[in-house]
Design a protein around this motif. Sequence first.
Motif, mmCIF file in Angstrom:
data_model
loop_
_atom_site.group_PDB
_atom_site.id
_atom_site.type_symbol
_atom_site.label_atom_id
_atom_site.label_comp_id
_atom_site.label_asym_id
_atom_site.label_seq_id
_atom_site.Cartn_x
_atom_site.Cartn_y
_atom_site.Cartn_z
ATOM 1 N N LYS A 117 0.799 -1.235 0.000
ATOM 2 C CA LYS A 117 0.000 0.000 0.000
ATOM 3 C C LYS A 117 0.829 1.282 0.000
ATOM 4 N N GLU A 118 1.932 1.284 0.747
ATOM 5 C CA GLU A 118 2.710 2.516 0.819
ATOM 6 C C GLU A 118 3.282 2.906 -0.547
ATOM 7 N N GLU A 119 3.931 1.922 -1.138
ATOM 8 C CA GLU A 119 4.565 2.142 -2.434
ATOM 9 C C GLU A 119 3.541 2.553 -3.504
ATOM 10 N N GLU A 120 2.358 1.925 -3.447
ATOM 11 C CA GLU A 120 1.347 2.163 -4.482
ATOM 12 C C GLU A 120 0.476 3.393 -4.184
ATOM 13 N N GLY A 121 0.556 3.902 -2.971
ATOM 14 C CA GLY A 121 -0.291 5.037 -2.607
ATOM 15 C C GLY A 121 -1.750 4.664 -2.413
ATOM 16 N N TRP A 122 -1.989 3.449 -1.931
ATOM 17 C CA TRP A 122 -3.368 3.000 -1.691
ATOM 18 C C TRP A 122 -3.787 3.316 -0.263
ATOM 19 N N PHE A 123 -5.030 3.736 -0.098
ATOM 20 C CA PHE A 123 -5.593 3.820 1.248
ATOM 21 C C PHE A 123 -6.263 2.469 1.543
ATOM 22 N N ASP A 124 -5.949 1.909 2.710
ATOM 23 C CA ASP A 124 -6.382 0.556 3.060
ATOM 24 C C ASP A 124 -7.773 0.604 3.720
ATOM 25 N N VAL A 125 -8.758 0.005 3.041
ATOM 26 C CA VAL A 125 -10.109 -0.023 3.633
ATOM 27 C C VAL A 125 -10.441 -1.403 4.213
#
Length: 402
Positions: A185-193
């Motif tokens: 998630k960090e690398e991809e810029g995803w917010f984790d839901v």
Amino acid sequence: MARIAYLECTRCGERYDATHARTVCGKDGGVLYARYNLSAMVNAFRPEVLKGRTPTMWRYAEVLPDAEPVSLGEGFTPMLPSREFPSVYIKDEGLNPTGSFKARGLSAALTMIRHYGIKKVAIPSAGNAAGALAAYAAAAGVEAHIFMPKDVPLANRIESEYYGATVTLVDGLISDCARMVAERKEEEGWFDVSTLKEPFRVEGKKTMGYEVAEQLGWRIPQGIIYPTGGGVGLLGMWKAFEEMEHLGWIGPERPQMISVQAEGCAPVMRAWDEGKQTSEMWKDASTLASGLRVPKPYGDYLILDILNKSGGAALAVSDDEIMDAMRHWAQVEGVFAAPEGAASLVAYQKLRERDFFSEDDVVVLFNTGTGLKYLDTIEQNEKPERAPLPEARSMGGIIGPY
Ligand SMILES: Cc1ncc(COP(=O)(O)O)c(C=O)c1O
Ligand SMILES: [Zn+2]
């Protein structure tokens, strides 16, 4: 955002503001709950004001985030009086957008994601949450990345792709999917839901508690039976009852909250039986009720606390019992339930046998989704001694019409 006074850690009580997106408590990883200034609403927010409001979960706007809703018409599902048991109701969540109660949580979560200006989200899912996330992400104009076990029902995979999500099928369980999201998630810029790793899915799910009370004329049932994977709905409903008490809508009475799980994955039941406050990771989790295949719920400490405080119980049912109950409910009630929902019926029957509930106790059984999303699962698990599922009839090479 004015309505939310602050976010509060359910473990240590630490407070956070809700001005930007939050995940879990920075101190101890506890689940964060949104807190509202309920005392200030007591005079204006009364049950009477709900009359004539939209028949969706957003009718309870005062106790939901103050942002433009991403809505597909979720919530305010039917509360069906059972034809078989006079004091039982079936809360039919199969009528939600995307066919399950996951719509509520993802509607609230995507509302806040859009409000905070987040552009990419990711979710590990047992199936239905993926479909709901994909639909609400499409409605919100947000990019969705989904990680789900490769044996999820076909409908969940196809709907997610149709809604435009990027789907990764994982050879493993939801816990493996969660690890993959966490790693990338960090690398991809995803917010984790992920379940309970942000504060708003529980806000959507809590509306089931408001609806139970409203649809029963502000009476609280004796029991609520809830098929428990991550347990978000159970937590949400309990939160709703607390809020309603603060608002003066109900008294201190509470339903006995019942967690039903599958025999092949029952971490909450095991912890409950052993009198523990948290669960242990369930090894080799396996059940046809894919939504119940959660080997260790993140909010286990909250689920077990609620079972305790409410005088509730946790129990497990077998896949065979679930299959029988699905057919029974369909034939007796006209409700084609998801396997997870049908588990509620089995639990009710068992609790009646044990005299935990009497014939007169008002009990709400949650059917959390529609059976229509499980046609492949159903076909694979039909017992051979049963009447086979009808096959398409062929007439000299021409298929149908019948
Ligand atoms: C149909 C259905 N019922 C129940 C559950 C379990 O929900 P929760 O995680 O809120 O316990 C799920 C989760 O995937 C589901 O899809
Ligand atoms: Zn904390």
